[in-house]
Design an enzyme around this catalytic site. Sequence first.
Site, PDB file in Angstrom:
ATOM      1  N   SER A  99      46.967  13.427  61.971  1.00  0.00           N
ATOM      2  CA  SER A  99      47.214  11.961  63.121  1.00  0.00           C
ATOM      3  C   SER A  99      48.854  11.897  62.933  1.00  0.00           C
ATOM      4  O   SER A  99      49.255  13.061  63.941  1.00  0.00           O
ATOM      5  CB  SER A  99      46.714  11.260  61.952  1.00  0.00           C
ATOM      6  OG  SER A  99      46.725   9.124  62.251  1.00  0.00           O
ATOM      7  N   ASP A 237      36.791   9.527  67.507  1.00  0.00           N
ATOM      8  CA  ASP A 237      37.934   9.713  66.814  1.00  0.00           C
ATOM      9  C   ASP A 237      38.576   8.684  67.790  1.00  0.00           C
ATOM     10  O   ASP A 237      38.799   8.174  68.869  1.00  0.00           O
ATOM     11  CB  ASP A 237      38.792  10.540  66.839  1.00  0.00           C
ATOM     12  CG  ASP A 237      40.128  10.408  66.032  1.00  0.00           C
ATOM     13  OD1 ASP A 237      40.396  10.633  65.873  1.00  0.00           O
ATOM     14  OD2 ASP A 237      39.836  12.614  65.417  1.00  0.00           O
ATOM     15  N   HIS A 264      38.309  10.094  63.216  1.00  0.00           N
ATOM     16  CA  HIS A 264      39.359  10.782  62.993  1.00  0.00           C
ATOM     17  C   HIS A 264      39.639  11.326  61.981  1.00  0.00           C
ATOM     18  O   HIS A 264      40.687  12.944  61.653  1.00  0.00           O
ATOM     19  CB  HIS A 264      40.279   9.857  62.361  1.00  0.00           C
ATOM     20  CG  HIS A 264      41.834   9.699  62.453  1.00  0.00           C
ATOM     21  ND1 HIS A 264      41.919  10.543  63.934  1.00  0.00           N
ATOM     22  CD2 HIS A 264      43.234   9.524  62.068  1.00  0.00           C
ATOM     23  CE1 HIS A 264      43.873  10.213  64.230  1.00  0.00           C
ATOM     24  NE2 HIS A 264      44.215   9.565  62.803  1.00  0.00           N
TER      25      HIS A 264
END
Length: 286
Positions: A99, A237, A264
Amino acid sequence: MEGYVTVPGGRIWYEVQGRYSKMKPFITIHGGPGVPHNYLETISALSDERPVVFYDQLGCGRSERPSDRSLWRVDRFVEEIECLRKELGFSTIHLLGQSWGTILACEYSVKYPSFVESLVLSGPAMSITRFESDARKLVETLSDHSQSAIKRAESIGNFNGESYHSAISEFYGKYVCRVKPWPQCMKEAVAGMGEEVYNYMYGPSEFTVTGVLKDFDCTPHLENITVPVLLTCGEFDEATPETTRYYSSKFPNATMRIFEGASHEHHLEKAKEYIEAVRRFLKDVE
């Protein structure tokens, strides 16, 4: 082995799992900003053949938490990685960014290319503008009640209401982590979160971006990263497959893997497949 290393602005906590070997070390860079390393615990499975390093960025987890907003800059977070590499005596490293950590992995690779063997970029967020745009589209899939709560909170600038937090929960349950209930490591990461860092740099939620990162975009630099890159995302995601594919096209030497049924946190939801994919990638690089 664990300890602390001095970085610009304070001290950060780190842990090295596994023994030093001929295999290159693997440093993990957590997301957020301000969500500590705990939720990456499944990646420790790779420590059976190489050192795997976890650390908490300044402002969260077990690291120091200074109240100085001037510290919350991308370039300073990049220097944390370099301080850590020097402290541990690694000549070259593999980097995993998850991320927000994908931004730091890429920016580090641009600044210190001679130290980087490869990159694994999971749930990539190299363009916050694009990340926000994707999140806004995903908000449109939420219940009418959640969409109304988000619009109401954003119109008055008050994000403390129960209905807004319920909307966050619905979004996160679909696009951040689909495991129910959330794994203990996710709960620990939330408990250790540096909310001041997250709110200042990003905003009140994944889909309401108000922080200093709002217009950040490192995609123009990606063509300068020539080492092998593995990009991963989940089918559901918030870092969407379409956007991940776009990032992949910007690197000279990249491959991509989509994990079906995952979101995610696909490294948790599809842990076995994820570890196998990363292990194979690292061995191919070496």
